[in-house]
Design a protein around this motif. Structure first.
Motif, short mmCIF file in Angstrom:
data_model
loop_
_atom_site.label_atom_id
_atom_site.label_comp_id
_atom_site.label_asym_id
_atom_site.label_seq_id
_atom_site.Cartn_x
_atom_site.Cartn_y
_atom_site.Cartn_z
N CYS A 46 0.84 -1.20 0.00
CA CYS A 46 0.00 0.00 0.00
C CYS A 46 0.87 1.26 0.00
N PHE A 47 1.86 1.27 0.89
CA PHE A 47 2.70 2.47 1.03
C PHE A 47 3.46 2.80 -0.26
N LYS A 48 3.73 1.77 -1.06
CA LYS A 48 4.48 2.00 -2.31
C LYS A 48 3.59 2.63 -3.38
N ASN A 49 2.28 2.72 -3.08
CA ASN A 49 1.34 3.18 -4.10
C ASN A 49 0.49 4.35 -3.63
N GLY A 50 0.94 4.99 -2.56
CA GLY A 50 0.21 6.17 -2.10
C GLY A 50 -1.09 5.85 -1.41
N ILE A 51 -1.25 4.59 -0.97
CA ILE A 51 -2.43 4.21 -0.20
C ILE A 51 -2.02 4.13 1.27
N MET B 68 7.60 9.30 3.71
CA MET B 68 7.62 8.93 2.28
C MET B 68 6.27 9.25 1.63
N LEU B 69 5.17 8.98 2.35
CA LEU B 69 3.82 9.23 1.81
C LEU B 69 3.53 10.73 1.68
N ILE B 70 3.86 11.46 2.72
CA ILE B 70 3.54 12.89 2.71
C ILE B 70 4.31 13.60 1.60
#
Lengths: 473, 210
Positions: B111-116, B169-171
Motif C-alpha cells: 500500500c505504502f508503495k502506491n500512495g495508499i 515517504m507518503l507525505i
C-alpha cells in the motif's frame, strides 16, 4: 554478543545500513522473477533509465500462465501469451538468466530455485510471489514482495525492511503412518490461524521437522504465508547439505566446503529468546483436510463439519455460515465421504518427486473413480523427467490420471486449468480461497497421498485405510 | 508516487475478516503488463454476476459507495498472494485509505508503495467507524496523515500510529529507489566485503551450470 536466532543471524549478515526507526537497507542475494509480477517493474527501470544492478544474481522463469498440455504451439490465450512474451523481451534487454518454456529445467519458480542450487542456505532470497517462503527450507531468509519492491531489488539489489519478530514452531515426536509434511503444516495453520504469524518469521524446529526430507521442509515453509508469516525457515543440517551438493549452480569442491563451514554456523543459539513459541506433538497429527475457504479451516479427516452455532464470536459464526454455503457442506456431516469432481496434484507446495512418489503409491494398480478428473502437474521439467525415469507416469496414466507439463496450473487457474462453478476439488495446493482455482470452485487442501486417495475413491478419504500405507509413506 | 496528506471522502463498510487478495483482484485479471486499469475488476467475484452485470447488493455498486475512497474493514485484510495488483486495483477504483484492526504484511507494505494509507486501529474503533460508514452519504471520514488522526462525521478525532519513515515517504510522495540509491556507496562497500567473506557465492550465468 547477545544470543541470536537463525533469523537474526541471517538478517544481521545482510544489513547494509540501518536507517531511521529500525528500517534497514537489506542486501538481497537472489532475485527470482516470473511473468506475472515483473513486467511493471522492468517498465519502471526503463522509464527511469535505471539499470538492473546484478543480472547474475537474478533468474527468471515462466510458470503462472503457461499451458500444461502441448507446448509445440504458441500460447493460445492472447493476454497470457503477451505476458510471457513481455518477460522474454525483458530478460533479453536486461541480460537476465532465463529458463524458457521449452527448457528442460522450466518449472514453478519455487521448485526450480532449490532444484538448480540457485537458492542456498544463509541467503536472502526474494521473488514477487508470496510462496517465496518455500526457499526458507534451505535455511535461508526467503520472502515474497510486491512489484514495487521487485523494481527496488532490480535497481539496488537491496530492500528497505524492518526486522520481523521471531516465532518458533516446534514439532516433537514421530508422525504416524500416512501423515505427511502437508498434514503437519495444516495442523500448524489450524492451530495458530491465518494471521497467527503476522509480523513474524517462523523457525520450524523439533525432531519431526528434522526428520523431514527437503521436499517436506519446502512444503512446510511454503505455507508459512498461509499462517500469515513473512517467511518460514528450517536450520540447515546434513539433510540440507546433502541436497545442495552437486546441484548445477551450487558451489563446488573447495568452494562448497568453505560455504558449508559458514552454513554450519546458521543455527539458533541455545539461549536465544523467541517473541512467540508454539509446540505441537507429532503423535497428535493425523491426515488433515480443509473444509472452508481459509487455510485455517482445518479438520482431521475423521472429523465432522463444524457448527457455526458453536462459535463464540458472532462475526466468525457468520463467516462460517458463508463458507458452508459456498462450499456446499452440511453441519455435522463427516468430511470423509464428501464427493469430489476434480483432483489436483501439483503446485509449489506439493509437486516435487517425493510428492509424486507418495501419490503414485496410492494410485498404483488402482483406477481413478468414475466421473473424477485427476491431474498430475509436476513442479518442473526435471521432476517430470525423473518421474518418467521411475515409471510413475505409467502408474498415473494406467490409473486414469492426466500426466501434464510443469507449471502453476490449477493452483490459481491463470492458465486454462480451472475449476468450473460448483466443482469440488481435492487439491495439494496452498489456498482454498473462494474462486482461487476458478470462479465458484470449491477447494479442499490436503497432501498428495490424500489427494490420490480421493481420486481413486471419488471422495475425501482417510489415506490410512489403504493397506501398505505405513510402509509406503 | 501520489502524495498523501489529508483526505475527506466516503468510507465504504466491508464488515468481513480475512478479505484476501484473490477477492480484491482474482488471478484471471493479473495478466496485464500495466499498473493501471484494474479498478473495474476490483472485488470482481462479489461485484458482478456470471453475466458481468453488477450485483446491486454489493456495497461498492451502491451510492454513495461507488465513490468510496476509504474502506473500513476487519482483521487480516489483504492476506494471501503478494500481488501488488491488489493495491493497484483499489487505487484505480479510487481507494486511498483502508482502515482495519490488522493487515497482512505484504499487502500492508505494498500500500505504502502506491500512495495508499493503511491505518491499523483497534477492533472497537473499527466497529464505530463501520457504523459511521453505514450512514450512506453522511459516511464521510477525514484522514489527516500529518496530524495522524481520523475525524469521524461527528467531529471526534481518533489518533493513529504509523511508522515515521513511511509517513514521511507518503507525505512527500517520495520514490524509495531514489532514496536507497543515495546509499550507493554503502551498497558497493557491502558488496566488496561480501566478496571477501563469501568467495563461494555463485554467480548465475546460464551455461555455467553443469
Amino acid at each position: 554478543m547477545a544470543a541470536r536466532t537463525l533469523f537474526d543471524k541471517i538478517w544481521d549478515d545482510h544489513v547494509v545500513e540501518r536507517l531511521e526507526d529500525e528500517t534497514c537497507i537489506l542486501y538481497i542475494d537472489r532475485h527470482l522473477l516470473h511473468e506475472v509480477t515483473s513486467p511493471q517493474a522492468f517498465e519502471g527501470l526503463r522509464m527511469t533509465g535505471r539499470r538492473l544492478r546484478h543480472p547474475e544474481a537474478t533468474v527468471a522463469v515462466v510458470d503462472h500462465n503457461v499451458p500444461t498440455t502441448d507446448r509445440s504451439q504458441p500460447i493460445e490465450e492472447p493476454q497470457s501469451r503477451l505476458q510471457v512474451e513481455t518477460l522474454e523481451r525483458n530478460v533479453r534487454e536486461f541480460g537476465v538468466p532465463y529458463f524458457p518454456l521449452q527448457s528442460p529445467q522450466q518449472g514453478i519458480v519455487h521448485v526450480v530455485g532449490p532444484e538448480q542450487g540457485i537458492s542456498l542456505p544463509g541467503m536472502t532470497i526474494v521473488c514477487g510471489d508470496s510462496h517465496t517462503s518455500t526457499h526458507g527450507a534451505m535455511g535461508s531468509l526467503a520472502f515474497g514482495i510486491g512489484t514495487s519492491e521487485v523494481e527496488h531489488v532490480m535497481a539496488t539489489q537491496t530492500l528497505l525492511q524492518k526486522p520481523a519478530k521471531n516465532m518458533r514452531v516446534t514439532v516433537e515426536g514421530q508422525v504416524g503412518p500416512g501423515v505427511t509434511a502437508k498434514d503437519i503444516m495444516l495442523a500448524i495453520i489450524g492451530r495458530i490461524g491465518t494471521a497467527g504469524g503476522t509480523g513474524h518469521v517462523i523457525e520450524f524446529a523439533g525432531s519431526a521437522i528434522r526428520a523431514l526430507d527437503m521436499a517436506g521442509r519446502m512444503t512446510i515453509c511454503n505455507m508459512s504465508i498461509e499462517a500469515g508469516a513473512r517467511a518460514g525457515l528450517v536450520a540447515p543440517d546434513d539433510t540440507t547439505f546433502d541436497y545442495v551438493r552437486g546441484r548445477p549452480f551450487a558451489p563446488k569442491d573447495d568452494a562448497f566446503e568453505l560455504a558449508c563451514a559458514y552454513w554450519r554456523t546458521l543455527t539458533t543459539d541455545a539461549d536465544a529468546v523467541f517473541d512467540t513459541e508454539v509446540f505441537l506433538r507429532a503423535e497428535d497429527i493425523v491426515p488433515n483436510v480443509t473444509w472452508g475457504t481459509s487455510p485455517e479451516d482445518v479438520l482431521p479427516i475423521d472429523g465432522v463439519i463444524p457448527d457455526p452455532e458453536s462459535c463464540d464470536d458472532p462475526a466468525q459464526a457468520a463467516a462460517w455460515r458463508r463458507m458452508l454455503d459456498y462450499m456446499g457442506l452440511k453441519v455435522g456431516e463427516k468430511i470423509a465421504g464428501t464427493k469430489v469432481d476434480v483432483v489436483f496434484i501439483g503446485s509449489c507446495t506439493n509437486s516435487r518427486i517425493e510428492d509424486l512418489r507418495s501419490a503414485a503409491d496410492i494410485a498404483r494398480g488402482r483406477k481413478v473413480a468414475e466421473g473424477v478428473r485427476a491431474l498430475i502437474v509436476p513442479g518442473s521439467g526435471l521432476v517430470k523427467a525423473q518421474a518418467e525415469a521411475e515409471g510413475l507416469d505409467r502408474v498415473f496414466l494406467d490409473a486414469g490420471f492426466e500426466w501434464r507439463e510443469a507449471g502453476c496450473s490449477m493452483c490459481l487457474g491463470m492458465n486454462p486449468d480451472r475449476l468450473t462453478a460448483g466443482q469440488r476439488c481435492a487439491s495439494t495446493s496452498n489456498r482454498n480461497f473462494e474462486g482461487r482455482q476458478g470462479p465458484g470452485g470449491r477447494t479442499h487442501l490436503c497432501s498428495p497421498a490424500m489427494a490420490a486417495a480421493a481420486a481413486v475413491t471419488g471422495c475425501l478419504t482417510d489415506v490410512r485405510v489403504f493397506s501398505g500405507v505405513a510402509e509406503a509413506l | 508516487m501520489q502524495k498523501f496528506t489529508t483526505l475527506t471522502a466516503v468510507a465504504a463498510p466491508m464488515p468481513n475478516e480475512n478479505i484476501d487478495t484473490d477477492q480484491i483482484i482474482p488471478a484471471r485479471f493479473l495478466k496485464t503488463i500495466q499498473r493501471t486499469g484494474l479498478g473495474k475488476f476490483a472485488f470482481a467475484a462479489q461485484r458482478y454476476d456470471a453475466d458481468g452485470q453488477e450485483r446491486p447488493d454489493f456495497v461498492l455498486n451502491r451510492e454513495p459507495y461507488r465513490h468510496a475512497e476509504i474502506l473500513v474493514t476487519y482483521d487480516n485484510f489483504g492476506c494471501g498472494s503478494s500481488r501488488e495488483h491488489a493495491p493497484w486495483a483499489l487505487l484505480d477504483f479510487g481507494v486511498r485509505c483502508v482502515i482495519a484492526p490488522s493487515f497482512a504484511d505484504i499487502f500492508y507494505n505494498n500500500c505504502f508503495k502506491n500512495g495508499i494509507l493503511p491505518i491499523q486501529l483497534p477492533r472497537e474503533i473499527c466497529d464505530a467507524l463501520m457504523s459511521d460508514a453505514t450512514m450512506g452519504a453522511n459516511a464521510r471520514l477525514t484522514v489527516d496523515l500529518e496530524r495522524q488522526v481520523v475525524v469521524r462525521p461527528d467531529g471526534e478525532e481518533i489518533p493513529f500510529v504509523v511508522d515515521p519513515f513511511r509517513r514521511h515517504m507518503l507525505i512527500e510522495g517520495l520514490d524509495d529507489i531514489a532514496l536507497t540509491l543515495r546509499h550507493e556507496g554503502d551498497i558497493s562497500a557491502y558488496e566488496s566485503e561480501r566478496a571477501k567473506e563469501k568467495p563461494w557465492m555463485p554467480k548465475i550465468v546460464l551455461g555455467s551450470g553443469s
